[in-house]
Scaffold this motif. Structure first.
Motif, PDB file in Angstrom:
ATOM      1  N   PHE A 220       0.808  -1.225  -0.112  1.00 11.25           N
ATOM      2  CA  PHE A 220      -0.006  -0.081   0.017  1.00 11.25           C
ATOM      3  C   PHE A 220       0.626   1.156  -0.232  1.00 11.25           C
ATOM      4  O   PHE A 220       0.596   2.231  -0.676  1.00 11.25           O
ATOM      5  CB  PHE A 220      -0.858   0.087   1.310  1.00 11.25           C
ATOM      6  CG  PHE A 220      -2.084  -1.084   1.176  1.00 11.25           C
ATOM      7  CD1 PHE A 220      -2.561  -1.247   0.091  1.00 11.25           C
ATOM      8  CD2 PHE A 220      -2.264  -1.554   2.518  1.00 11.25           C
ATOM      9  CE1 PHE A 220      -3.829  -2.097  -0.042  1.00 11.25           C
ATOM     10  CE2 PHE A 220      -3.485  -2.603   2.307  1.00 11.25           C
ATOM     11  CZ  PHE A 220      -3.939  -3.004   1.264  1.00 11.25           C
ATOM     12  N   GLY A 221       1.949   1.151   0.642  1.00 15.65           N
ATOM     13  CA  GLY A 221       2.706   2.480   0.999  1.00 15.65           C
ATOM     14  C   GLY A 221       3.546   2.942  -0.382  1.00 15.65           C
ATOM     15  O   GLY A 221       3.543   3.634  -0.823  1.00 15.65           O
ATOM     16  N   ILE A 222       3.924   1.826  -1.174  1.00 14.28           N
ATOM     17  CA  ILE A 222       4.608   2.148  -2.583  1.00 14.28           C
ATOM     18  C   ILE A 222       3.355   2.409  -3.569  1.00 14.28           C
ATOM     19  O   ILE A 222       3.872   3.395  -4.429  1.00 14.28           O
ATOM     20  CB  ILE A 222       5.340   0.646  -3.121  1.00 14.28           C
ATOM     21  CG1 ILE A 222       6.537   0.240  -1.999  1.00 14.28           C
ATOM     22  CG2 ILE A 222       5.698   0.753  -4.450  1.00 14.28           C
ATOM     23  CD1 ILE A 222       7.048  -1.262  -2.445  1.00 14.28           C
ATOM     24  N   LEU A 223       2.320   1.913  -3.454  1.00 15.17           N
ATOM     25  CA  LEU A 223       1.517   2.201  -4.217  1.00 15.17           C
ATOM     26  C   LEU A 223       0.854   3.825  -3.845  1.00 15.17           C
ATOM     27  O   LEU A 223       0.778   4.575  -5.082  1.00 15.17           O
ATOM     28  CB  LEU A 223       0.104   1.483  -4.420  1.00 15.17           C
ATOM     29  CG  LEU A 223      -1.055   1.873  -5.157  1.00 15.17           C
ATOM     30  CD1 LEU A 223      -0.552   1.740  -6.599  1.00 15.17           C
ATOM     31  CD2 LEU A 223      -2.458   1.077  -4.775  1.00 15.17           C
ATOM     32  N   PHE A 224       1.000   4.422  -2.704  1.00 14.35           N
ATOM     33  CA  PHE A 224       0.624   5.376  -2.371  1.00 14.35           C
ATOM     34  C   PHE A 224       1.879   6.340  -2.773  1.00 14.35           C
ATOM     35  O   PHE A 224       1.609   7.465  -3.368  1.00 14.35           O
ATOM     36  CB  PHE A 224       0.356   5.710  -0.906  1.00 14.35           C
ATOM     37  CG  PHE A 224       0.084   7.122  -0.502  1.00 14.35           C
ATOM     38  CD1 PHE A 224      -1.036   7.782  -0.566  1.00 14.35           C
ATOM     39  CD2 PHE A 224       1.063   8.028   0.294  1.00 14.35           C
ATOM     40  CE1 PHE A 224      -1.393   9.068  -0.168  1.00 14.35           C
ATOM     41  CE2 PHE A 224       0.834   9.045   0.746  1.00 14.35           C
ATOM     42  CZ  PHE A 224      -0.443   9.590   0.347  1.00 14.35           C
ATOM     43  N   TRP A 225       2.969   6.096  -2.790  1.00  9.75           N
ATOM     44  CA  TRP A 225       4.231   6.713  -3.203  1.00  9.75           C
ATOM     45  C   TRP A 225       4.255   7.358  -4.765  1.00  9.75           C
ATOM     46  O   TRP A 225       4.632   8.203  -5.032  1.00  9.75           O
ATOM     47  CB  TRP A 225       5.368   6.163  -2.700  1.00  9.75           C
ATOM     48  CG  TRP A 225       6.579   6.898  -2.891  1.00  9.75           C
ATOM     49  CD1 TRP A 225       7.142   8.009  -2.381  1.00  9.75           C
ATOM     50  CD2 TRP A 225       7.577   6.412  -4.090  1.00  9.75           C
ATOM     51  NE1 TRP A 225       8.375   8.358  -2.978  1.00  9.75           N
ATOM     52  CE2 TRP A 225       8.727   7.425  -3.746  1.00  9.75           C
ATOM     53  CE3 TRP A 225       7.836   5.342  -4.941  1.00  9.75           C
ATOM     54  CZ2 TRP A 225       9.756   7.355  -4.753  1.00  9.75           C
ATOM     55  CZ3 TRP A 225       8.995   5.456  -5.687  1.00  9.75           C
ATOM     56  CH2 TRP A 225      10.016   6.430  -5.357  1.00  9.75           C
ATOM     57  N   PHE A 226       3.663   6.363  -5.445  1.00  9.58           N
ATOM     58  CA  PHE A 226       3.739   6.428  -6.739  1.00  9.58           C
ATOM     59  C   PHE A 226       2.601   7.058  -7.147  1.00  9.58           C
ATOM     60  O   PHE A 226       2.630   7.972  -8.090  1.00  9.58           O
ATOM     61  CB  PHE A 226       3.658   5.014  -7.478  1.00  9.58           C
ATOM     62  CG  PHE A 226       5.151   4.353  -7.816  1.00  9.58           C
ATOM     63  CD1 PHE A 226       5.835   4.847  -8.736  1.00  9.58           C
ATOM     64  CD2 PHE A 226       5.407   3.413  -7.090  1.00  9.58           C
ATOM     65  CE1 PHE A 226       7.241   4.384  -8.761  1.00  9.58           C
ATOM     66  CE2 PHE A 226       6.784   2.592  -7.224  1.00  9.58           C
ATOM     67  CZ  PHE A 226       7.519   3.338  -8.194  1.00  9.58           C
ATOM     68  N   SER A 227       1.262   6.877  -6.812  1.00 10.84           N
ATOM     69  CA  SER A 227       0.298   7.458  -7.152  1.00 10.84           C
ATOM     70  C   SER A 227      -0.187   8.753  -6.468  1.00 10.84           C
ATOM     71  O   SER A 227      -0.655   9.726  -7.054  1.00 10.84           O
ATOM     72  CB  SER A 227      -1.249   6.760  -6.846  1.00 10.84           C
ATOM     73  OG  SER A 227      -1.255   6.410  -5.485  1.00 10.84           O
ATOM     74  N   LYS A 228       0.394   8.976  -5.327  1.00 12.18           N
ATOM     75  CA  LYS A 228      -0.065  10.358  -4.295  1.00 12.18           C
ATOM     76  C   LYS A 228      -1.427  10.368  -4.414  1.00 12.18           C
ATOM     77  O   LYS A 228      -1.818  11.508  -4.525  1.00 12.18           O
ATOM     78  CB  LYS A 228       0.823  11.580  -5.083  1.00 12.18           C
ATOM     79  CG  LYS A 228       2.340  11.289  -5.396  1.00 12.18           C
ATOM     80  CD  LYS A 228       2.912  11.250  -3.795  1.00 12.18           C
ATOM     81  CE  LYS A 228       4.497  11.324  -3.932  1.00 12.18           C
ATOM     82  NZ  LYS A 228       5.153  10.282  -4.679  1.00 12.18           N
ATOM     83  N   SER A 229      -2.083   9.472  -4.367  1.00 10.71           N
ATOM     84  CA  SER A 229      -3.750   9.411  -4.199  1.00 10.71           C
ATOM     85  C   SER A 229      -4.223   8.844  -3.131  1.00 10.71           C
ATOM     86  O   SER A 229      -4.319   7.610  -3.243  1.00 10.71           O
ATOM     87  CB  SER A 229      -4.061   9.049  -5.784  1.00 10.71           C
ATOM     88  OG  SER A 229      -5.494   8.897  -5.698  1.00 10.71           O
ATOM     89  N   LEU A 230      -4.873   9.425  -2.360  1.00  5.66           N
ATOM     90  CA  LEU A 230      -5.716   8.695  -1.175  1.00  5.66           C
ATOM     91  C   LEU A 230      -6.929   7.939  -1.781  1.00  5.66           C
ATOM     92  O   LEU A 230      -7.100   6.875  -1.404  1.00  5.66           O
ATOM     93  CB  LEU A 230      -6.197   9.762  -0.211  1.00  5.66           C
ATOM     94  CG  LEU A 230      -6.904   9.394   0.916  1.00  5.66           C
ATOM     95  CD1 LEU A 230      -6.191   8.099   1.705  1.00  5.66           C
ATOM     96  CD2 LEU A 230      -7.633  10.174   1.907  1.00  5.66           C
ATOM     97  N   PRO A 231      -7.616   8.461  -2.604  1.00  6.17           N
ATOM     98  CA  PRO A 231      -8.541   7.685  -3.221  1.00  6.17           C
ATOM     99  C   PRO A 231      -8.337   6.155  -3.973  1.00  6.17           C
ATOM    100  O   PRO A 231      -8.968   5.172  -3.745  1.00  6.17           O
ATOM    101  CB  PRO A 231      -9.255   8.631  -4.553  1.00  6.17           C
ATOM    102  CG  PRO A 231      -8.908   9.996  -4.065  1.00  6.17           C
ATOM    103  CD  PRO A 231      -7.594   9.787  -3.244  1.00  6.17           C
ATOM    104  N   ILE A 232      -7.142   6.267  -4.467  1.00  9.23           N
ATOM    105  CA  ILE A 232      -6.540   5.006  -5.176  1.00  9.23           C
ATOM    106  C   ILE A 232      -6.259   4.097  -4.034  1.00  9.23           C
ATOM    107  O   ILE A 232      -6.558   2.798  -4.178  1.00  9.23           O
ATOM    108  CB  ILE A 232      -5.212   5.306  -6.040  1.00  9.23           C
ATOM    109  CG1 ILE A 232      -6.105   5.884  -7.394  1.00  9.23           C
ATOM    110  CG2 ILE A 232      -4.492   4.139  -6.040  1.00  9.23           C
ATOM    111  CD1 ILE A 232      -6.668   4.751  -8.229  1.00  9.23           C
TER     112      ILE A 232
END
Length: 279
Positions: A220-232
């Protein structure tokens, strides 16, 4: 010891994190009452320290003992666990609002954007389904719905995404991961956030679950780091729980097909955008 020395050696960070993990270990070993005392003392310590130490770390850390205390103290109004999720998670929107209002975390850092949402959407769905399937193999939980009618399924989906997904991902990724990466670096902040995320699932009292959720938190942290998106990332978390509590117990054999489709769609997006020079 001077405040500057405490910050230099991260003592101001180590102490509250140690209390959080100690309390969660007590829950893991069945000493919930003692754990609540530690969480309460930690919350008081963080609140008082914030008066004298102006940083962004303590407001983010305060969300963790606050969430655990709300989780345990909330009266049971429903026999069905699914309905109780709303009562537990809804109050957390108040401190989340205050953190954003006081700009301890900016809207940009929190990922309050739908920019590139459609690009990361298929990856979010696939990741959530995979992680939920894996956690099902660890826990083997029962479904959270009494009857598999459309209304129950809709309530489960909305609860897991809007309440569980948004609240937990704001707490751990938008707030905690953001401030820890700023304080101790990108990799260290990501790893520590994931470790705390794993420990905060101590209530299951399954050692493999703590390890698995730590790995899931890293994803989850890696996906957030790439997307910079709370909805995603909230969607990925919500789908993880939907996969765990609905799809896997009901139709586990469907999961490979549900995972492969969105994954190929994301790879197609990535390839097409790369060819067009947009990534």
């Amino acid at each position: 010891m001077k405040l500057e020395n405490a910050e230099r050696y991260y003592l101001d960070l180590i102490f509250p994190v140690f209390l959080i993990m100690s309390a969660e270990l007590l829950i893991f070993f069945g000493h919930s009452e003692a754990a609540m005392y530690i969480h309460a003392l930690n919350l008081i310590f963080l609140s008082l320290s914030s008066i004298f130490i102006r940083n962004r770390t303590y407001p983010a850390l305060m969300l963790l003992p606050l969430f655990r205390l709300l989780n345990v103290a909330m009266p049971v109004f429903f026999h069905l666990t699914l309905h109780s999720y709303v009562m537990v998670y809804a109050p957390m929107f108040i401190p989340i609002y205050l953190i954003l209002k006081e700009r301890f975390i900016t809207r940009e850092e929190a990922g309050l954007t739908f920019e590139r949402f459609w690009y990361y959407l298929p990856l979010s769905v696939s990741l959530g389904l995979v992680l939920g399937w894996g956690e099902y193999l660890v826990l083997k939980p029962q479904m959270l719905t009494v009857e598999n009618d459309l209304q129950d399924i809709l309530i489960l989906v909305l609860t897991m995404i809007i309440f569980v997904g948004v609240v937990e991902e704001f707490v751990f990724r938008s707030a905690l991961q953001t401030v820890l990466q700023e304080r101790i670096g990108l990799v260290s902040g990501l790893l520590l956030t994931s470790l705390i995320f794993g420990f905060m699932h101590s209530g299951y009292r399954v050692p493999l679950e703590l390890f698995y959720v730590t790995i899931a938190g890293l994803a989850f942290g890696i996906l957030f780091w790439f997307s910079k998106s709370l909805p995603i990332i909230a969607l990925a978390h919500g789908i993880t729980n939907i996969s765990l509590f609905l799809i896997a117990p009901l139709k586990q054999e469907m999961l490979p097909y549900l995972i492969i489709g969105p994954l190929f769609l994301f790879l197609f997006y990535a390839y097409a955008l790369k060819r067009l020079g947009h990534v």
